[in-house]
Write an enzyme that holds these catalytic residues in place. Structure first.
Site, short mmCIF file in Angstrom:
data_model
loop_
_atom_site.label_atom_id
_atom_site.label_comp_id
_atom_site.label_asym_id
_atom_site.label_seq_id
_atom_site.Cartn_x
_atom_site.Cartn_y
_atom_site.Cartn_z
N GLU A 278 8.28 13.81 10.49
CA GLU A 278 7.80 12.83 11.47
C GLU A 278 6.66 13.44 12.27
O GLU A 278 6.84 14.44 12.96
CB GLU A 278 8.94 12.38 12.38
CG GLU A 278 10.06 11.70 11.60
CD GLU A 278 10.85 10.68 12.41
OE1 GLU A 278 10.63 10.61 13.63
OE2 GLU A 278 11.66 9.98 11.80
N LYS B 33 0.81 -1.22 0.00
CA LYS B 33 0.00 0.00 0.00
C LYS B 33 0.85 1.27 0.00
O LYS B 33 0.50 2.25 -0.66
CB LYS B 33 -1.02 -0.01 1.15
CG LYS B 33 -0.45 -0.17 2.51
CD LYS B 33 -1.56 -0.49 3.52
CE LYS B 33 -0.97 -0.51 4.93
NZ LYS B 33 0.24 -1.36 5.09
N HIS C 201 12.15 1.86 4.59
CA HIS C 201 11.22 2.71 3.86
C HIS C 201 11.91 3.97 3.34
O HIS C 201 11.70 4.38 2.20
CB HIS C 201 10.02 3.08 4.74
CG HIS C 201 9.03 1.98 4.90
ND1 HIS C 201 7.81 2.15 5.51
CD2 HIS C 201 9.06 0.68 4.51
CE1 HIS C 201 7.15 1.00 5.50
NE2 HIS C 201 7.89 0.10 4.91
#
EC number: 2.7.1.156
Lengths: 167, 167, 167
Positions: free
Chosen positions: C60, C13, C48
């Site tokens: 973040e 996803k 990632h």
């Protein structure tokens, strides 16, 4: 017409099922299979009843679903849900195969007279459970969903409140 | 033609896969990756064999799937299933990345010669497992399914015995 | 445009979400809700970041997602992911209902100015968890996904890297 609404926990499947029968004039029947055994359950059942209105006739059928379906209720109805009924059957030591045959037969007949929307949980898309009873339940629920889908005229899988058409 | 059939436990994915290859004349090959390690497993495997008929040639390939695929079996074949093969690899301490490369390559080549239907479990749609090995397996299975989908010509997700077309 | 990308663990996803915004010229914003609390998490986050390139601006936002969305970032953005943000809210004892209202409002407004792709996990398709907190999380995540789907312009469910269109 027999309509099967599959979905995960909190996927919006009950809301979708209610909307389906509300296309027709009331009264509408809501056949609840849950038993209010503990506080968490009571809370969930109370929330669900609150969401529905007074035009709904509420029947509790934790065990005698087939018999109730044969009573020729006049109006569209929602059965919510088959996995809870299966849980009740398994925990009380019923003959699951025999009870399933009765219920499937009763649903098929009811679907020929009126609009019946059956809700069922999809529970087989996670990791294999460590608990043997959970594995048996997962197998039984998956088989029941396949059998329901075979007799249903329409089948949808709900995710985030939205339907994917399977049949 | 390489066909990937994804689905949850007891979703009817094997039955769907068998039907796919039975469109063609027999013999059909059934490559089983399950190992009958305990009574529950033996029972499942026996049930599956019973459901199939004598026109099926049954091969057990818990580990050597890539080698068996290279043997140029003459006829359409079902591989059931990739998540069980992955479990075998992980539990026996194989180099999963290397073995995956071999199997993906062998599947891609086989799919160019004949009709190959590969069954795999979708296991990532439940809550995060508490067990670290289960989390690692869930990650590996998700990645493997993505890689299988990339090389497949057709991909379906089965729910209650019915297909949703992904590719 | 607000785009909701649902899917299980390792379903592809995030990769799908990144591809969606990369249709437009950079810079692209990546709003990460994960907190690198342990080695397993740090490893996932590092992997990632490696997969993305230098044209991505990394923020973040484990807690202050609504405030960051109101900062009028100039460019398409990915929020990855809502279930991790929900976990942070629940574990730190935030008022989940109030925080959810703020975030849903901020996402809806951001989606009117720019391309926003929101990633969220589908976690309700396995067996009922034995752990009460896991059950509560599963319920909250299911409800949040329904609310996100209501305000989204497009919704897809990803399996094995491939999308099923829900809306």
């Amino acid at each position: 017409m027999l309509h099967l609404v599959l979905g995960g926990a909190r996927s919006g499947k009950t809301r979708y099922a209610l909307k389906c029968v509300q296309q027709e004039p009331p009264p509408w029947y809501y056949l609840a299979t849950a038993q209010p055994l503990d506080a968490e359950m009571q809370h969930r059942i109370a929330l669900h009843q609150q969401e529905r209105g007074e035009q709904w006739r509420h029947l509790e059928v934790p065990f005698h679903l087939a018999a109730t379906l044969q009573e020729n209720l006049l109006g569209p109805l929602v059965v919510d849900c088959m996995t809870m009924w299966l849980t009740n059957m398994m925990l009380q030591g019923y003959d699951v195969a025999a009870e399933k045959r009765h219920v499937l037969h009763a649903l098929e007949r009811a679907g020929k007279r009126q609009h019946v929307v059956v809700v069922s949980n999809e529970v087989g898309l996670g990791i294999v459970p460590e608990n043997a009873l959970a594995r048996r339940f997962r197998d039984e629920a998956g088989l029941l969903n396949q059998e329901l889908a075979q007799i249903a005229d329409h089948v949808v899988l709900i995710a985030a409140g939205l339907p994917l058409v399977l049949k």
